[in-house]
Scaffold this motif. Sequence first.
Motif, short mmCIF file in Angstrom:
data_model
loop_
_atom_site.label_atom_id
_atom_site.label_comp_id
_atom_site.label_asym_id
_atom_site.label_seq_id
_atom_site.Cartn_x
_atom_site.Cartn_y
_atom_site.Cartn_z
N HIS A 13 0.98 -0.96 0.22
CA HIS A 13 0.13 0.00 0.09
C HIS A 13 1.06 1.14 -0.03
O HIS A 13 1.96 1.43 0.23
CB HIS A 13 -0.67 0.08 0.89
N CYS A 32 4.93 5.38 5.35
CA CYS A 32 4.36 4.92 4.48
C CYS A 32 3.97 5.74 3.03
O CYS A 32 2.73 5.49 2.64
CB CYS A 32 2.60 3.90 5.27
N HIS A 38 5.28 -0.02 -0.15
CA HIS A 38 5.67 -0.79 0.42
C HIS A 38 4.40 -1.94 0.96
O HIS A 38 3.73 -1.97 0.99
CB HIS A 38 6.52 -0.17 1.57
N HIS A 40 3.02 -4.99 4.18
CA HIS A 40 2.97 -5.26 5.27
C HIS A 40 2.43 -6.40 5.66
O HIS A 40 1.53 -6.92 4.55
CB HIS A 40 2.00 -4.42 6.02
N GLU A 123 -0.94 -4.56 11.43
CA GLU A 123 0.21 -3.94 10.76
C GLU A 123 1.40 -3.99 10.67
O GLU A 123 2.22 -4.51 9.58
CB GLU A 123 -0.78 -2.68 10.30
#
Length: 134
Positions: A13, A32, A38, A40, A123
């Motif tokens: 995301h 983020c 990237h 998770h 997350e």
Amino acid sequence: MKVCRRETFNSAHRLFREDWSDEKNLEVFGKCSYPNFHGHNYILEVWVEGEIDPETGFVIDLKELKHIILGSVIERFDHRNLNLDCPEFKGINPTTENIARVIWNILREQLDHKFGIEVQLSETEKNKVFFNGN
Ligand code: NI
């Protein structure tokens, strides 16, 4: 009585607002917001609340719950880019909060209304959100 099924999925995301500068996105969303996405390793817990069925002794058959979660949530989001691949997040930042709400809405359509549902989503090992429809 509440019972829980835990599943995991991996998704990419990016958190950002198009109407903000890169600097402001970085300030608010940190790493983020990096433009190239990237991943998770999400941990999903689905808690189902209800009465114990006197015939089976189950609140809900956890095998059945597993199949519902795998078929309707994990298949949809695992190894996907939430921003680019998943129309559920069109125009919505895929924060842990918003992902939990999307998952709750999917499961609410799949599970009998006699059940209460709570979605818990992590997350990272250090963050967790809870959503039960409110
Ligand atoms: Ni992130």
